[in-house]
Design an enzyme around this catalytic site. Structure first.
Site, PDB file in Angstrom:
ATOM      1  N   GLY A 104       0.805  -1.212   0.000  1.00 60.34           N
ATOM      2  CA  GLY A 104       0.000   0.000   0.000  1.00 60.34           C
ATOM      3  C   GLY A 104       0.838   1.263   0.000  1.00 60.34           C
ATOM      4  O   GLY A 104       2.072   1.228  -0.043  1.00 60.34           O
ATOM      5  N   TYR A 106     -14.743   4.020   7.624  1.00 59.69           N
ATOM      6  CA  TYR A 106     -13.307   4.061   7.929  1.00 59.69           C
ATOM      7  C   TYR A 106     -13.066   4.690   9.299  1.00 59.69           C
ATOM      8  O   TYR A 106     -12.338   4.136  10.133  1.00 59.69           O
ATOM      9  CB  TYR A 106     -12.592   4.855   6.837  1.00 59.69           C
ATOM     10  CG  TYR A 106     -11.090   4.965   6.998  1.00 59.69           C
ATOM     11  CD1 TYR A 106     -10.290   3.833   7.034  1.00 59.69           C
ATOM     12  CD2 TYR A 106     -10.481   6.211   7.088  1.00 59.69           C
ATOM     13  CE1 TYR A 106      -8.909   3.939   7.158  1.00 59.69           C
ATOM     14  CE2 TYR A 106      -9.108   6.328   7.207  1.00 59.69           C
ATOM     15  CZ  TYR A 106      -8.325   5.190   7.244  1.00 59.69           C
ATOM     16  OH  TYR A 106      -6.958   5.299   7.370  1.00 59.69           O
TER      17      TYR A 106
END
Length: 320
Positions: free
Chosen positions: A12, A143
Site C-alpha cells: 500500500g 473508515y
C-alpha cells in the site's frame, strides 16, 4: 535479539515506503513484507515477500512463527472513500486484521505492534481547528468508525494485557512514489500528477476545504520514531494526534502555480466533500511533540517542490 519485522499491507501507499526504510535500518532479511498482492519492483527485489490476506488468522500466525517475528506493522486497511462503497467488507478488513495481531501480542507471540489510526476518527461535532488529543469523536464514515473502535481496542489490550501497541492518527499522506489509494485526501496527490501531465486539475473538494496533510517522509519518520521510543515515553496507547501542515486545494494550487505558472484548477465537489467536511482543518499534536519529541520537516513550499521534482524524474524514466 534484533528485531524481526513483519509488515502487513506492505504494497500500500505507506507500507511500501515504510518497508524500504525499515530494510535500510534493520537489514533486508529482517523485514518481511506481506500483502494480498505483489508490490513494486523495489519492494519485491529488496527482501522477503509473502502473499498473505490480512484477515487470514492461521496464515498470519504461521508467518509470525516461520520468521520468528518480534514486531508487526499492520498497515492493511480499506481507506475512507473506498470503504463507503463497501462498508461491511471495509469493517471486516479493518477490524479482523487488528484483532489477529492484538491477540498474537497478548499471547506473547510478538513483542510490539504498530497500528495506524487516522484523522477520520473525528466527526462534525469535533472542534475543527487545533483539534485536541482528547476530544469528542463521532465519526460519520465506516473508515472513521473502524479506526475509532480500533483505538479503543488498542488501549484496552495495553491496559488489560500489557500489549505494547503504538499508534498515530495520520493526516492526509502525500507521496510521489505511490499512487493514491482511495482516500479523501488523495486530491493532494492527484493534483501533482495532473499538473505535470495536462497542466490542469478538477478537484473533488471545494477550494476552501482545509485538511491536515503530511509528506510521506515525515509520516515514515514518525512511525520509526514512535516504534524506537522507550515504552515508558509512549503515554497515549489509543493513538497520537500527528500534524505537519494544513492547506486548502486553492492554497496547494497556488503553490504549484509558483513552479508551473500555466497550471489551472477547477472545482467539482463529489461525495468525498461530505467526508472532508466532517474532519478537522488543523490538528494539535503537542502530546506527540512532548512525549516522544515529534518534529516534522516539510511545509507546503518544500513539499510542492519535492513532489514536482520527484514526479518529473519518475516520468522521464518511464518515457525512456
Amino acid at each position: 535479539m534484533s528485531e524481526k519485522i513483519l509488515i502487513i499491507g506492505a504494497s500500500g501507499q505507506i507500507g511500501s515506503e515504510l518497508a524500504l526504510r525499515l530494510r535500510e535500518l534493520h537489514g533486508n532479511d529482517n523485514v518481511i513484507a506481506s500483502d494480498i498482492k505483489e508490490g513494486s519492483e523495489d519492494l519485491m527485489s529488496s527482501g522477503p515477500f509473502e502473499i498473505m490476506d490480512a484477515t487470514d488468522e492461521s496464515g498470519i500466525a504461521g508467518l509470525v512463527e516461520k520468521h520468528s517475528i518480534t514486531d508487526v506493522y499492520l498497515m492493511a486497511a480499506m481507506l475512507s472513500a473506498t470503504a463507503e462503497k463497501m462498508p461491511m467488507k471495509a469493517w471486516s478488513l479493518n477490524m479482523d486484521s487488528l484483532f489477529i495481531i492484538l491477540n498474537l501480542a497478548k499471547d506473547k507471540k510478538i513483542k510490539k505492534v504498530f497500528w495506524p489510526s487516522s484523522i477520520a476518527v473525528f466527526g462534525p461535532s469535533t472542534p475543527k481547528h487545533d483539534t485536541p488529543q482528547t476530544t469528542i469523536m463521532e465519526p460519520t464514515t465506516v473508515y472513521g468508525i473502524s479506526k475509532q473502535t480500533g483505538e479503543r481496542w488498542c488501549e484496552y489490550f495495553f491496559n488489560k494485557f500489557g500489549v505494547d501497541v503504538r499508534s498515530i492518527r495520520f493526516p492526509g499522506i502525500i507521496s510521489y512514489k505511490t499512487l493514491p489509494g482511495g482516500g479523501t485526501t488523495d486530491y493532494a496527490i492527484e493534483i501533482f500528477h495532473e499538473a505535470l501531465r495536462t497542466g490542469k486539475y478538477t478537484s473533488f473538494l471545494s477550494e476552501e476545504t482545509a485538511l491536515p496533510m503530511m509528506f510521506m517522509e515525515d509520516a515514515i519518520k514518525a512511525t520509526v520514531d514512535i516504534m524506537n521510543e522507550p515504552a515508558e515515553n509512549v503515554k497515549v496507547r489509543s493513538s497520537y494526534n500527528l500534524s505537519a501542515m494544513s492547506f486548502t486545494p486553492k492554497e496547494l494550487a497556488g503553490a504549484i502555480k509558483k513552479e508551473i505558472p500555466e497550471f489551472e484548477i477547477n472545482y467539482k465537489p463529489d461525495f468525498r466533500q461530505a467526508i472532508a467536511d466532517s474532519w478537522p482543518s488543523s490538528i494539535d499534536d503537542s502530546a506527540a511533540r512532548t512525549d516522544w519529541n515529534w518534529k516534522h520537516e516539510y511545509d507546503l513550499k518544500n513539499l510542492t517542490h519535492v513532489m514536482l521534482k520527484g514526479l518529473k524524474e519518475s516520468l522521464s524514466l518511464e518515457n525512456k
